[in-house]
Write a protein that holds these residues in place. Structure first.
Motif, PDB file in Angstrom:
ATOM      1  N   LEU A   1      -5.309  -2.455  -1.096  1.00  0.00           N
ATOM      2  CA  LEU A   1      -4.297  -3.266  -1.363  1.00  0.00           C
ATOM      3  C   LEU A   1      -4.471  -4.842  -1.912  1.00  0.00           C
ATOM      4  CD1 LEU A   1      -1.206  -3.768  -1.207  1.00  0.00           C
ATOM      5  CD2 LEU A   1      -1.538  -4.355   1.191  1.00  0.00           C
TER       6      LEU A   1
ATOM      7  N   GLY B   1       3.697  -2.958  -6.071  1.00  0.00           N
ATOM      8  CA  GLY B   1       2.697  -4.146  -5.977  1.00  0.00           C
ATOM      9  C   GLY B   1       1.519  -3.615  -6.907  1.00  0.00           C
TER      10      GLY B   1
ATOM     11  N   GLU C   1       1.937  -6.290  -2.310  1.00  0.00           N
ATOM     12  CA  GLU C   1       3.151  -5.436  -2.490  1.00  0.00           C
ATOM     13  C   GLU C   1       4.483  -6.239  -1.918  1.00  0.00           C
ATOM     14  OE1 GLU C   1       2.281  -1.856  -0.876  1.00  0.00           O
ATOM     15  OE2 GLU C   1       2.000  -2.625   1.351  1.00  0.00           O
TER      16      GLU C   1
ATOM     17  N   THR D   1       6.707  -9.000   1.721  1.00  0.00           N
ATOM     18  CA  THR D   1       5.461  -8.904   1.078  1.00  0.00           C
ATOM     19  C   THR D   1       4.438  -8.486   1.953  1.00  0.00           C
ATOM     20  OG1 THR D   1       5.367 -11.377   0.948  1.00  0.00           O
ATOM     21  CG2 THR D   1       6.275 -10.096  -0.765  1.00  0.00           C
TER      22      THR D   1
ATOM     23  N   CYS E   1      -0.856  -1.670 -10.973  1.00  0.00           N
ATOM     24  CA  CYS E   1       0.188  -1.668 -10.570  1.00  0.00           C
ATOM     25  C   CYS E   1       0.714  -0.293 -10.023  1.00  0.00           C
ATOM     26  CB  CYS E   1       1.212  -2.104 -11.893  1.00  0.00           C
ATOM     27  SG  CYS E   1       2.890  -2.334 -11.486  1.00  0.00           S
TER      28      CYS E   1
END
Length: 120
Positions: free
Chosen positions: A47, A35, A50, A57, A95
């Protein structure tokens, strides 16, 4: 070793859209968690979105409803569609690919980072 190549960052006005791409050198089917994270100056890496197991997800609270993660297994590529962008979305986007190996060790690979700048 997994190599991740990102593309698609840039400058956009608030309310606009961008799509980031992350191409993996390995089959993304073999990657346990894949993710996007982001890091703004002075902030910790956080975050964004992801894939975990299967098609599950996770999204960061600040992007829910605006960003969408997707993938193309045939191209070994994961995407991040970013809509309704805000100045606070300005950051370097990374990424990430986490692999859990047969001996239960885990390693996270990172892309080179893509700058996303949202002007007000």
């Amino acid at each position: 070793q997994v190599q991740l190549v990102e593309s698609g960052g840039g400058l956009v006005q608030a309310g606009g859209s961008l799509r980031l791409s992350c191409a993996s050198s390995e089959s993304i089917r073999s990657i346990n968690v894949m993710g996007w994270y982001r890091q703004a100056p002075g902030n910790q890496r956080e975050l964004v979105a992801e894939y975990t197991s299967g098609d599950s997800t996770n999204y960061g609270d600040s992007v829910k409803g605006r960003f969408t993660i997707s993938r193309d297994n045939a191209k070994n590529t994961v995407y991040l569609q970013m809509n309704s962008l805000k100045p606070e979305d300005t950051a370097v986007y990374y990424c990430a690919a986490k692999i859990i190996y047969s001996d239960y060790t885990a390693y996270t690979y990172w892309g080179q980072g893509s700058q996303v700048t949202v002007s007000s």
